[in-house]
Design an enzyme around this catalytic site. Structure first.
Site, PDB file in Angstrom:
ATOM      1  N   HIS A  20       0.836  -1.204   0.000  1.00  4.58           N
ATOM      2  CA  HIS A  20       0.000   0.000   0.000  1.00  4.58           C
ATOM      3  C   HIS A  20       0.871   1.255   0.000  1.00  4.58           C
ATOM      4  O   HIS A  20       1.226   1.759   1.078  1.00  4.58           O
ATOM      5  CB  HIS A  20      -0.905  -0.014   1.232  1.00  4.58           C
ATOM      6  CG  HIS A  20      -1.800  -1.212   1.318  1.00  4.58           C
ATOM      7  ND1 HIS A  20      -1.343  -2.459   1.697  1.00  4.58           N
ATOM      8  CD2 HIS A  20      -3.118  -1.362   1.063  1.00  4.58           C
ATOM      9  CE1 HIS A  20      -2.357  -3.321   1.682  1.00  4.58           C
ATOM     10  NE2 HIS A  20      -3.444  -2.676   1.295  1.00  4.58           N
ATOM     11  N   GLY A 148     -10.988   4.571   7.267  1.00 10.30           N
ATOM     12  CA  GLY A 148     -11.542   3.277   7.662  1.00 10.30           C
ATOM     13  C   GLY A 148     -11.501   3.089   9.172  1.00 10.30           C
ATOM     14  O   GLY A 148     -12.444   2.555   9.764  1.00 10.30           O
ATOM     15  N   HIS A 251      -4.025   3.253  -3.388  1.00 10.41           N
ATOM     16  CA  HIS A 251      -4.228   2.705  -2.038  1.00 10.41           C
ATOM     17  C   HIS A 251      -3.475   1.391  -1.804  1.00 10.41           C
ATOM     18  O   HIS A 251      -2.679   1.283  -0.877  1.00 10.41           O
ATOM     19  CB  HIS A 251      -5.720   2.484  -1.753  1.00 10.41           C
ATOM     20  CG  HIS A 251      -5.966   1.545  -0.615  1.00 10.41           C
ATOM     21  ND1 HIS A 251      -5.966   1.952   0.690  1.00 10.41           N
ATOM     22  CD2 HIS A 251      -6.184   0.194  -0.600  1.00 10.41           C
ATOM     23  CE1 HIS A 251      -6.167   0.893   1.465  1.00 10.41           C
ATOM     24  NE2 HIS A 251      -6.312  -0.179   0.718  1.00 10.41           N
ATOM     25  N   SER A 371     -23.326  -8.460  37.873  1.00  5.15           N
ATOM     26  CA  SER A 371     -23.584  -9.797  37.337  1.00  5.15           C
ATOM     27  C   SER A 371     -22.291 -10.577  37.105  1.00  5.15           C
ATOM     28  O   SER A 371     -22.271 -11.795  37.232  1.00  5.15           O
ATOM     29  CB  SER A 371     -24.319  -9.698  36.000  1.00  5.15           C
ATOM     30  OG  SER A 371     -25.533  -9.025  36.164  1.00  5.15           O
ATOM     31  N   GLU A 398     -18.173  -3.445  24.779  1.00  8.18           N
ATOM     32  CA  GLU A 398     -17.367  -4.665  24.923  1.00  8.18           C
ATOM     33  C   GLU A 398     -16.146  -4.655  24.006  1.00  8.18           C
ATOM     34  O   GLU A 398     -15.046  -5.027  24.412  1.00  8.18           O
ATOM     35  CB  GLU A 398     -18.214  -5.909  24.628  1.00  8.18           C
ATOM     36  CG  GLU A 398     -19.338  -6.169  25.618  1.00  8.18           C
ATOM     37  CD  GLU A 398     -20.611  -5.395  25.283  1.00  8.18           C
ATOM     38  OE1 GLU A 398     -20.634  -4.682  24.263  1.00  8.18           O
ATOM     39  OE2 GLU A 398     -21.583  -5.504  26.058  1.00  8.18           O
ATOM     40  N   PHE A 424     -21.710 -12.210  24.837  1.00  9.65           N
ATOM     41  CA  PHE A 424     -21.260 -10.971  24.219  1.00  9.65           C
ATOM     42  C   PHE A 424     -19.758 -10.954  23.923  1.00  9.65           C
ATOM     43  O   PHE A 424     -19.218  -9.938  23.491  1.00  9.65           O
ATOM     44  CB  PHE A 424     -21.695  -9.767  25.059  1.00  9.65           C
ATOM     45  CG  PHE A 424     -23.190  -9.699  25.244  1.00  9.65           C
ATOM     46  CD1 PHE A 424     -24.039  -9.902  24.164  1.00  9.65           C
ATOM     47  CD2 PHE A 424     -23.752  -9.479  26.491  1.00  9.65           C
ATOM     48  CE1 PHE A 424     -25.428  -9.884  24.319  1.00  9.65           C
ATOM     49  CE2 PHE A 424     -25.137  -9.454  26.660  1.00  9.65           C
ATOM     50  CZ  PHE A 424     -25.972  -9.653  25.575  1.00  9.65           C
ATOM     51  N   ASP A 456     -33.497 -15.441  30.644  1.00  8.11           N
ATOM     52  CA  ASP A 456     -33.155 -14.406  29.665  1.00  8.11           C
ATOM     53  C   ASP A 456     -33.203 -14.935  28.230  1.00  8.11           C
ATOM     54  O   ASP A 456     -33.263 -14.162  27.274  1.00  8.11           O
ATOM     55  CB  ASP A 456     -31.786 -13.783  29.962  1.00  8.11           C
ATOM     56  CG  ASP A 456     -31.899 -12.624  30.948  1.00  8.11           C
ATOM     57  OD1 ASP A 456     -33.038 -12.153  31.171  1.00  8.11           O
ATOM     58  OD2 ASP A 456     -30.861 -12.210  31.496  1.00  8.11           O
ATOM     59  N   HIS A 460     -29.312 -14.590  25.099  1.00 11.57           N
ATOM     60  CA  HIS A 460     -28.325 -14.441  26.164  1.00 11.57           C
ATOM     61  C   HIS A 460     -27.605 -15.750  26.502  1.00 11.57           C
ATOM     62  O   HIS A 460     -26.721 -15.775  27.333  1.00 11.57           O
ATOM     63  CB  HIS A 460     -29.002 -13.888  27.421  1.00 11.57           C
ATOM     64  CG  HIS A 460     -29.251 -12.411  27.349  1.00 11.57           C
ATOM     65  ND1 HIS A 460     -29.933 -11.834  26.300  1.00 11.57           N
ATOM     66  CD2 HIS A 460     -28.886 -11.394  28.176  1.00 11.57           C
ATOM     67  CE1 HIS A 460     -29.981 -10.525  26.493  1.00 11.57           C
ATOM     68  NE2 HIS A 460     -29.352 -10.232  27.619  1.00 11.57           N
ATOM     69  N   ARG A 507     -23.884 -18.693  36.012  1.00 10.55           N
ATOM     70  CA  ARG A 507     -24.757 -17.795  36.782  1.00 10.55           C
ATOM     71  C   ARG A 507     -25.299 -18.549  37.995  1.00 10.55           C
ATOM     72  O   ARG A 507     -25.469 -17.986  39.065  1.00 10.55           O
ATOM     73  CB  ARG A 507     -25.936 -17.355  35.908  1.00 10.55           C
ATOM     74  CG  ARG A 507     -26.997 -16.639  36.701  1.00 10.55           C
ATOM     75  CD  ARG A 507     -28.179 -16.214  35.842  1.00 10.55           C
ATOM     76  NE  ARG A 507     -29.087 -15.400  36.642  1.00 10.55           N
ATOM     77  CZ  ARG A 507     -30.320 -15.766  36.985  1.00 10.55           C
ATOM     78  NH1 ARG A 507     -30.818 -16.911  36.575  1.00 10.55           N
ATOM     79  NH2 ARG A 507     -31.070 -14.982  37.719  1.00 10.55           N
TER      80      ARG A 507
END
Ligand SMILES: Cc1ncc(C[n+]2csc(CCOP(=O)(O)OP(=O)(O)O)c2C)c(N)n1
Ligand SMILES: [Mg+2]
Length: 648
Positions: A20, A148, A251, A371, A398, A424, A456, A460, A507
């Site tokens: 590049h 970008g 580029h 949690s 996150e 997540f 949930d 989840h 949990r």
């Protein structure tokens, strides 16, 4: 001096027949001003702890960084290396790779990661300055980012966090060239970027990126700012190329001989390929040693500093003497008290033992502190202007969190750990992948690790996440079965200095399975928790919250006269490192049954062709956990029935 960068970038890309050239040519002027007058560094020691950090977020412009490292006289980035740009074993890889050369602060290439990582570096600087004082820690973080980078979502999260925390020693030079691969950025990018950053709490400016004095003035202004700073440098991509300048054509492909020659003659450069004339070479070498005096004074300050030993220990990532003793005491207590608690609660107990003992641990959560159980009582939070805390409220960011943690780990002197729901982790994956690639110690507490979270529901409930991270090289996934294993896995995660660790935690409450506190049995990745009463006919192999189900199944099978062993397999990666004979002994020659309330992908590795897997085959559902385990057939009865059926 900027032309040296342009010429080297053109030559290296031509030689490699790929790369590049456009970005290094466009940002050569701004980078020359930045390095020759602002960045505090000494090429003689690129790992000097109090150096400024420079992050080339637009990693595709790697020749900009390699040219700078070369011209400033860094060892290990000579002309022979530049001639081998993008070739096997060259430190000048296609994109900057951490570890390939000590002057490369972080791996970049996935757009957005560099700028988000730099936020963690700038935060680490503040945290360490609060701990060790300005005489040891007082440096800036400089970033070059492209369109970008600023389009990518992770940069938005990171910039928002940096603005909130007022990380004033962070400066981003935006290569505002209005070009990306598809053409004019107006095709897709019409935000008012400066206003956006202003709204995040940054101070912003726009300059002509080819006007050296204007860039210098903006950088001087940035140094005085009380907010993080964004300098939009209006540039022309492929600056100087006769027909390709200002176009996407410069580029990501060699200019080609004709265009390359044209570009060189436009800048009056008539030297052979890869040749930097003596006068310019000398001027650049002076830049490389500009910080030598500052480094010498710093070394003197360090030598006389009362916290010298502690600083040196933290910066090299060595854990403090006796760090594991409180954890050993906790394990002894678990053996005695046999607590029936969720492994996320057990993780909190482990943190209560570790955090006071390891001052470089800096925790946080993406808005799930209660949690994830990631905070420890009495540990203050980091707040704008107050960096004496050791707990970060990352907000619901996150991806930014995981990238910033990489920056903290790379900076040195910090061991970051985070928290969110396992499901997540998808939002953090690109940053975890870079931590794995860069061999960085970032520890992620990932709770609510199966359908066991219950009501949930399937959005989840992670099912494929553990399997996917087991597939990612150099990631250790721990899924402990009870409080004892959780403490053991935390110890292993912390000890592991050369890669990220993920702790998948429940949990729901889980019974204590272990009553021995001596050896860290998780250290071998898997072990026989209960041996069969006679020659093994079956081995039940489980992880995390399913080990106790398998334990009850083993008891039932034994009562039936079927000698059955129970194996806990909390960390596949560690188990895979054990010698063949140990693994064979643990897994046994009888029927193998895997139990995990997750997708079975990968289990055939341990179960063999005749094994049985009991777990999930699709997404979960919304209901109380005990109903879900029944509904999906992950129960003690199901295990027993499957073994009986198979053994006839
Ligand atoms: C996350 C990610 N998506 C896609 C790419 C592929 N890619 C490399 S550069 C680029 C965009 C180039 O535009 P810009 O960032 O403005 O850089 P410039 O061309 O101006 O140097 C893309 C899409 C990437 N490297 N990372
Ligand atoms: Mg661009």
């Amino acid at each position: 001096m900027a032309d040296c960068i342009r010429a080297l970038a053109i030559d290296a890309v031509e030689a490699a027949k790929s790369g590049h050239p456009g970005m290094p040519m466009g940002m050569a002027d701004a980078a020359t001003v930045l390095f020759s007058r602002f960045v505090k560094f000494d090429a003689a020691d690129p790992r000097w702890p109090d150096r400024d950090r420079f992050v080339l977020s637009a990693g595709h412009g790697s020749m900009l960084l390699y040219s700078l490292l070369h011209l400033t006289g860094h060892a290990g980035m000579g002309i022979p290396e530049l001639k081998r740009f993008r070739q096997l074993h060259s430190p000048a890889a296609g994109h900057p790779e951490f570890g390939e050369h000590p002057g490369i602060e972080t791996t970049t290439g996935p757009l957005g990661q560099g700028i988000a990582t730099s936020v963690g570096m700038a935060l680490a600087e503040r945290l360490l300055a609060a701990r060790f004082g300005k005489s040891l820690v007082d440096h800036r973080t400089w970033v070059i980012a492209s369109d970008g980078d600023l389009q990518e979502g992770v940069s938005h999260e990171a910039a928002s966090l940096a603005g909130h925390l007022a990380l004033s020693k962070l400066t981003v030079l935006w290569d505002d060239n209005s070009i990306s691969i598809d053409g004019d950025t107006a095709l897709s990018f019409t935000d008012d970027t400066l206003k956006r950053f202003q709204a995040y709490g940054w101070a912003v400016r726009r300059v002509d990126g080819h006007d050296h004095e204007a860039v210098a003035a903006a950088l001087t202004w940035a140094q005085r700012s009380r907010k993080p700073t964004l300098i939009a440098c209006r540039t022309i991509i492929g600056f100087g190329a006769p027909t390709k300048a200002g176009t996407a054509g410069s580029h990501g492909a060699p200019l080609g001989e004709k265009e390359a020659t044209g570009a060189k003659s436009a800048m009056g450069w008539n030297h052979p390929a890869f040749e930097v004339p003596e006068g310019l070479r000398e001027r650049w070498a002076t830049v490389g040693s500009r910080g030598a005096g500052a480094r010498r004074s710093w070394l003197k300050r360090l030598a006389n500093h009362p916290q010298r030993d502690e600083f040196e220990r933290a910066v090299v990532g060595k854990l403090p003497e006796g760090w594991h003793l409180p954890l050993a005491a906790l394990r002894a207590r678990h053996a005695e008290e046999k607590p029936k608690i969720a492994t996320r609660i057990a993780s909190q107990r482990a943190l209560e033992a570790l955090v006071p003992a390891v001052p470089e641990m800096v925790g946080g959560s993406a808005d799930l502190t209660g949690s994830n159980n990631t905070n420890v009582k009495g540990v203050p939070s980091v707040a704008p202007g107050n960096f004496a805390g050791r707990y970060i409220h990352y907000g619901v960011r996150e991806h930014g969190m995981a990238a910033a943690m990489n920056g903290m780990a790379l900076h040195g002197g910090i061991i970051p750990y985070s928290g969110t729901f396992l499901v997540f982790s998808d939002y953090m994956r690109p940053a975890i992948r870079l931590a794995a690639l860069m061999r960085q110690r970032a520890i992620h507490v990932l709770t609510h690790d199966s359908i066991g979270l219950g009501e949930d529901g399937p959005t989840h409930q992670p099912v494929e996440h553990v399997a996917s991270f087991r597939a990612m090289p150099n990631v250790f996934v721990f899924r402990p079965a009870d409080a004892m294993e959780t403490a053991e896995c935390w110890e292993l995660a912390l000890r592991r200095a050369d890669g990220p660790s993920l702790l998948a935690l429940s949990r729901q409450n889980l019974p204590a399975l272990r009553t021995d506190a001596g050896e860290n049995r998780c250290a071998r990745g898997g072990y026989v928790l209960e041996e069969a009463s006679g020659p093994r006919r079956a081995t039940l192999i489980a992880t995390g919250s399913e080990v106790h189900l398998a334990q009850a199944a083993r008891t039932a099978l034994e009562a039936d006269g079927i000698p059955t062993a129970l194996v806990s397999l909390p960390c596949w990666e560690l188990f895979a490192l054990q010698d063949e004979s140990y693994r064979a002994e643990v897994l046994g020659s009888g029927l193998r049954v895997g139990v995990e309330a997750l997708i079975g992908f990968g289990w055939e590795r341990w179960l063999g062709p005749d094994g049985i897997f009991i777990g999930m085959t699709g997404f979960g559902a919304s209901a109380p956990a005990e109903h879900l385990f029944k509904h999906f057939g992950i129960t003690t009865d199901a295990i027993v029935a499957a073994v009986r059926k198979k053994l006839g």
